[in-house]
Design a protein around this motif. Structure first.
Motif, PDB file in Angstrom:
ATOM      1  N   MET A  89       0.843  -1.189   0.000  1.00  0.00           N
ATOM      2  CA  MET A  89       0.000   0.000   0.000  1.00  0.00           C
ATOM      3  C   MET A  89       0.881   1.242   0.000  1.00  0.00           C
ATOM      4  SD  MET A  89      -2.871   1.241   2.807  1.00  0.00           S
ATOM      5  CE  MET A  89      -4.055  -0.035   2.373  1.00  0.00           C
ATOM      6  N   SER A  90       0.457   2.260  -0.759  1.00  0.00           N
ATOM      7  CA  SER A  90       1.140   3.539  -0.788  1.00  0.00           C
ATOM      8  C   SER A  90       0.114   4.644  -0.527  1.00  0.00           C
ATOM      9  CB  SER A  90       1.838   3.755  -2.133  1.00  0.00           C
ATOM     10  OG  SER A  90       0.898   3.689  -3.198  1.00  0.00           O
ATOM     11  N   PHE A  91       0.605   5.882  -0.425  1.00  0.00           N
ATOM     12  CA  PHE A  91      -0.287   6.992  -0.085  1.00  0.00           C
ATOM     13  C   PHE A  91      -0.023   8.174  -0.994  1.00  0.00           C
ATOM     14  CE2 PHE A  91       0.350   4.401   3.679  1.00  0.00           C
ATOM     15  CZ  PHE A  91      -0.946   4.218   4.140  1.00  0.00           C
ATOM     16  N   ASP A  92      -1.115   8.815  -1.414  1.00  0.00           N
ATOM     17  CA  ASP A  92      -0.987   9.989  -2.263  1.00  0.00           C
ATOM     18  C   ASP A  92      -0.585  11.212  -1.446  1.00  0.00           C
ATOM     19  OD1 ASP A  92      -1.141  11.137  -4.822  1.00  0.00           O
ATOM     20  OD2 ASP A  92      -3.076  12.038  -4.360  1.00  0.00           O
ATOM     21  N   ARG A  93      -0.979  11.248  -0.175  1.00  0.00           N
ATOM     22  CA  ARG A  93      -0.624  12.343   0.731  1.00  0.00           C
ATOM     23  C   ARG A  93      -0.024  11.756   2.003  1.00  0.00           C
ATOM     24  NH1 ARG A  93      -5.962  15.525   1.678  1.00  0.00           N
ATOM     25  NH2 ARG A  93      -4.517  16.845   2.871  1.00  0.00           N
ATOM     26  N   PRO A  94       1.180  11.238   1.941  1.00  0.00           N
ATOM     27  CA  PRO A  94       1.755  10.531   3.097  1.00  0.00           C
ATOM     28  C   PRO A  94       1.938  11.409   4.334  1.00  0.00           C
ATOM     29  CG  PRO A  94       3.408  10.913   1.390  1.00  0.00           C
ATOM     30  CD  PRO A  94       2.088  11.251   0.784  1.00  0.00           C
ATOM     31  N   LEU A  95       2.116  12.729   4.163  1.00  0.00           N
ATOM     32  CA  LEU A  95       2.308  13.599   5.326  1.00  0.00           C
ATOM     33  C   LEU A  95       1.087  13.610   6.234  1.00  0.00           C
ATOM     34  CD1 LEU A  95       4.188  16.675   3.785  1.00  0.00           C
ATOM     35  CD2 LEU A  95       5.127  14.818   5.179  1.00  0.00           C
ATOM     36  N   ALA A  96      -0.077  13.280   5.675  1.00  0.00           N
ATOM     37  CA  ALA A  96      -1.296  13.253   6.491  1.00  0.00           C
ATOM     38  C   ALA A  96      -1.231  12.167   7.552  1.00  0.00           C
ATOM     39  CB  ALA A  96      -2.522  13.056   5.599  1.00  0.00           C
ATOM     40  N   LEU A  97      -0.343  11.208   7.386  1.00  0.00           N
ATOM     41  CA  LEU A  97      -0.204  10.136   8.383  1.00  0.00           C
ATOM     42  C   LEU A  97       0.363  10.660   9.700  1.00  0.00           C
ATOM     43  CD1 LEU A  97       1.172   7.260   6.113  1.00  0.00           C
ATOM     44  CD2 LEU A  97      -1.130   7.481   7.053  1.00  0.00           C
ATOM     45  N   LEU A  98       0.933  11.868   9.674  1.00  0.00           N
ATOM     46  CA  LEU A  98       1.443  12.439  10.916  1.00  0.00           C
ATOM     47  C   LEU A  98       0.318  12.677  11.922  1.00  0.00           C
ATOM     48  CD1 LEU A  98       4.011  15.037   9.498  1.00  0.00           C
ATOM     49  CD2 LEU A  98       4.493  12.792  10.519  1.00  0.00           C
ATOM     50  N   SER A  99      -0.918  12.764  11.411  1.00  0.00           N
ATOM     51  CA  SER A  99      -2.056  12.960  12.315  1.00  0.00           C
ATOM     52  C   SER A  99      -2.258  11.759  13.225  1.00  0.00           C
ATOM     53  CB  SER A  99      -3.327  13.228  11.505  1.00  0.00           C
ATOM     54  OG  SER A  99      -3.606  12.154  10.618  1.00  0.00           O
ATOM     55  N   LEU A 100      -1.660  10.615  12.879  1.00  0.00           N
ATOM     56  CA  LEU A 100      -1.752   9.448  13.755  1.00  0.00           C
ATOM     57  C   LEU A 100      -1.088   9.713  15.102  1.00  0.00           C
ATOM     58  CD1 LEU A 100      -1.006   6.602  11.174  1.00  0.00           C
ATOM     59  CD2 LEU A 100      -3.163   6.996  12.368  1.00  0.00           C
ATOM     60  N   ALA A 101      -0.147  10.656  15.109  1.00  0.00           N
ATOM     61  CA  ALA A 101       0.498  11.004  16.378  1.00  0.00           C
ATOM     62  C   ALA A 101      -0.514  11.595  17.355  1.00  0.00           C
ATOM     63  CB  ALA A 101       1.643  11.988  16.134  1.00  0.00           C
ATOM     64  N   LEU A 102      -1.475  12.343  16.840  1.00  0.00           N
ATOM     65  CA  LEU A 102      -2.519  12.902  17.693  1.00  0.00           C
ATOM     66  C   LEU A 102      -3.374  11.797  18.296  1.00  0.00           C
ATOM     67  CD1 LEU A 102      -4.035  15.330  18.824  1.00  0.00           C
ATOM     68  CD2 LEU A 102      -5.361  15.412  16.689  1.00  0.00           C
ATOM     69  N   VAL A 103      -3.696  10.790  17.502  1.00  0.00           N
ATOM     70  CA  VAL A 103      -4.469   9.660  18.010  1.00  0.00           C
ATOM     71  C   VAL A 103      -3.683   8.938  19.095  1.00  0.00           C
ATOM     72  CG1 VAL A 103      -5.587   7.476  17.399  1.00  0.00           C
ATOM     73  CG2 VAL A 103      -5.663   9.402  15.808  1.00  0.00           C
ATOM     74  N   ALA A 104      -2.378   8.770  18.868  1.00  0.00           N
ATOM     75  CA  ALA A 104      -1.537   8.119  19.882  1.00  0.00           C
ATOM     76  C   ALA A 104      -1.515   8.934  21.167  1.00  0.00           C
ATOM     77  CB  ALA A 104      -0.132   7.933  19.337  1.00  0.00           C
ATOM     78  N   ALA A 105      -1.468  10.268  21.039  1.00  0.00           N
ATOM     79  CA  ALA A 105      -1.458  11.125  22.220  1.00  0.00           C
ATOM     80  C   ALA A 105      -2.779  11.022  22.982  1.00  0.00           C
ATOM     81  CB  ALA A 105      -1.195  12.571  21.808  1.00  0.00           C
ATOM     82  N   LEU A 106      -3.883  10.977  22.254  1.00  0.00           N
ATOM     83  CA  LEU A 106      -5.188  10.823  22.906  1.00  0.00           C
ATOM     84  C   LEU A 106      -5.282   9.486  23.631  1.00  0.00           C
ATOM     85  CD1 LEU A 106      -7.553  12.269  20.139  1.00  0.00           C
ATOM     86  CD2 LEU A 106      -6.967  13.317  22.341  1.00  0.00           C
ATOM     87  N   ALA A 107      -4.763   8.424  22.986  1.00  0.00           N
ATOM     88  CA  ALA A 107      -4.798   7.106  23.619  1.00  0.00           C
ATOM     89  C   ALA A 107      -3.958   7.099  24.896  1.00  0.00           C
ATOM     90  CB  ALA A 107      -4.290   6.050  22.641  1.00  0.00           C
ATOM     91  N   ALA A 108      -2.779   7.735  24.842  1.00  0.00           N
ATOM     92  CA  ALA A 108      -1.928   7.798  26.039  1.00  0.00           C
ATOM     93  C   ALA A 108      -2.609   8.592  27.144  1.00  0.00           C
ATOM     94  CB  ALA A 108      -0.585   8.424  25.671  1.00  0.00           C
ATOM     95  N   GLY A 109      -3.294   9.676  26.768  1.00  0.00           N
ATOM     96  CA  GLY A 109      -4.009  10.468  27.756  1.00  0.00           C
ATOM     97  C   GLY A 109      -5.126   9.686  28.417  1.00  0.00           C
ATOM     98  N   TYR A 110      -5.814   8.864  27.615  1.00  0.00           N
ATOM     99  CA  TYR A 110      -6.891   8.042  28.172  1.00  0.00           C
ATOM    100  C   TYR A 110      -6.344   7.045  29.184  1.00  0.00           C
ATOM    101  CZ  TYR A 110     -10.600   4.549  28.379  1.00  0.00           C
ATOM    102  OH  TYR A 110     -11.554   3.668  28.824  1.00  0.00           O
ATOM    103  N   VAL A 111      -5.225   6.422  28.870  1.00  0.00           N
ATOM    104  CA  VAL A 111      -4.626   5.443  29.788  1.00  0.00           C
ATOM    105  C   VAL A 111      -4.225   6.119  31.096  1.00  0.00           C
ATOM    106  CG1 VAL A 111      -2.672   3.880  30.136  1.00  0.00           C
ATOM    107  CG2 VAL A 111      -3.849   3.945  27.915  1.00  0.00           C
TER     108      VAL A 111
END
Length: 328
Positions: free
Chosen positions: A1-23
């Motif tokens: 799999m490849s991505f047309d806008r790979p920089l948008a994957l940086l938003s996954l860091a926000l999800v990781a931060a939210l998950a860490a905050g929940y824990v």
């Protein structure tokens, strides 16, 4: 799999931060002083929470958010598709040696059976033309999508329709290149960088059982014309090394010139196949039928990722409602 806008994957860091905050929030839940004197009664009526259920719902929500982030990057997957206006020129040797029965019921009948199977296996959108040759090379079918017409043309192939004796390999290659050019009035399609020969828009599938004895162009000159046009030639050498045990009509039997056919394939960027039996011939044609005229092309699948995110979010909502604690 490849991505047309790979920089948008940086938003996954926000999800990781939210998950860490929940824990961290779960670990630091405030402890309240209970003033109600009857603790046993309070424990009996208080709703019971399941940690596993909470983690399950939280995991689904986090997964949905992660999938949304992936969708923002516009994911691409490689899918096999038919090349637009793809054309294959099927070239069949009809010299008298093709009546040799070392490949039952004869070389020619085995070739016709394999050609029918090839037509049945290629994509509907792929055009197929047919050239037969012996002493001369003739176009019997111009490139068409009509499989019924192609079957009729294959059935009509006989060893006396292309100039009788002789095997004009070079002329047959030149005629096939002309037919390929004719089918693309605006010019033959260019092969894209990195693409394999089987993924080009046009190809020649060349079958012969003999050596060149007639014709104007030598085989190497015909191969050079195909190479110059960017057309890969897939050659099939049909026949065994001991054909005299099963002579053809009037004794015209011979072993195939495998080296010449191999050289043609190498010169043009195609492939060489040696078919010493009907099953080997069918296997070669089946292999090419599933590949020629097809290419692997990046296709956007954002909608699938969004659908998966919606499904995960709906599951989280459904489970939270199902497991919502209530007072007895």
């Amino acid at each position: 799999m490849s991505f047309d806008r790979p920089l948008a994957l940086l938003s996954l860091a926000l999800v990781a931060a939210l998950a860490a905050g929940y824990v961290l929030a779960r670990r630091r839940r405030s402890r309240y002083t209970v003033l109600y004197p009857n603790v046993d009664l309070l424990r009996a009526v208080a709703p019971r929470f399941s940690a596993r259920r909470e983690w399950a719902v939280a995991g689904l929500v986090a997964g949905a958010l992660g999938l949304v982030c992936v969708a923002l990057a516009e994911p691409l997957v490689n899918r096999t598709t038919t090349v637009e206006n793809a054309t294959v020129v099927l070239v069949v040797d009809t010299s008298r040696s093709m009546l040799t029965a070392d490949i039952a019921p004869s070389r020619l009948e085995a070739a016709k059976a394999a050609a029918r199977a090839f037509v049945d296996r290629v994509p509907e959108r792929l055009r197929v033309g047919i050239v037969t040759f012996a002493g001369d090379a003739n176009v019997t079918t111009f490139p068409t999508h009509d499989h019924a017409r192609l079957h009729d043309s294959i059935d009509a192939i006989d060893p006396f329709q292309s100039g009788g004796g002789g095997t004009a390999i070079g002329d047959a290659l030149a005629r096939s290149v002309e037919l390929a050019r004719w089918s693309f009035p605006n010019g033959l399609p260019e092969r894209t960088a990195g693409s394999r020969p089987a993924e080009s828009g046009v190809a020649i599938l060349f079958l012969s059982d003999g050596r060149q004895f007639r014709g104007i162009l030598p085989p190497d000159a015909g191969a050079a014309l195909a190479a110059q046009a960017g057309i890969p030639v897939y050659t099939v050498a049909l026949g065994t090394d001991r054909p005299n045990e099963q002579d053809g009509l009037f004794g015209f039997s011979q072993s195939p010139d495998r080296e010449t056919l191999r050289r043609i394939a190498e010169t043009t960027g195609g492939e060489f196949f040696s078919a010493r039996s009907a099953s080997a011939l069918s296997s070669a044609y089946g292999n090419l039928g599933s590949r020629l005229g097809r290419t692997r092309k990046p296709t956007e699948v954002t909608y699938l990722v969004v659908a998966a995110a919606a499904a995960a979010l709906a599951a989280a909502l459904g489970l939270s409602r199902l497991w919502e604690p209530v007072l007895p």
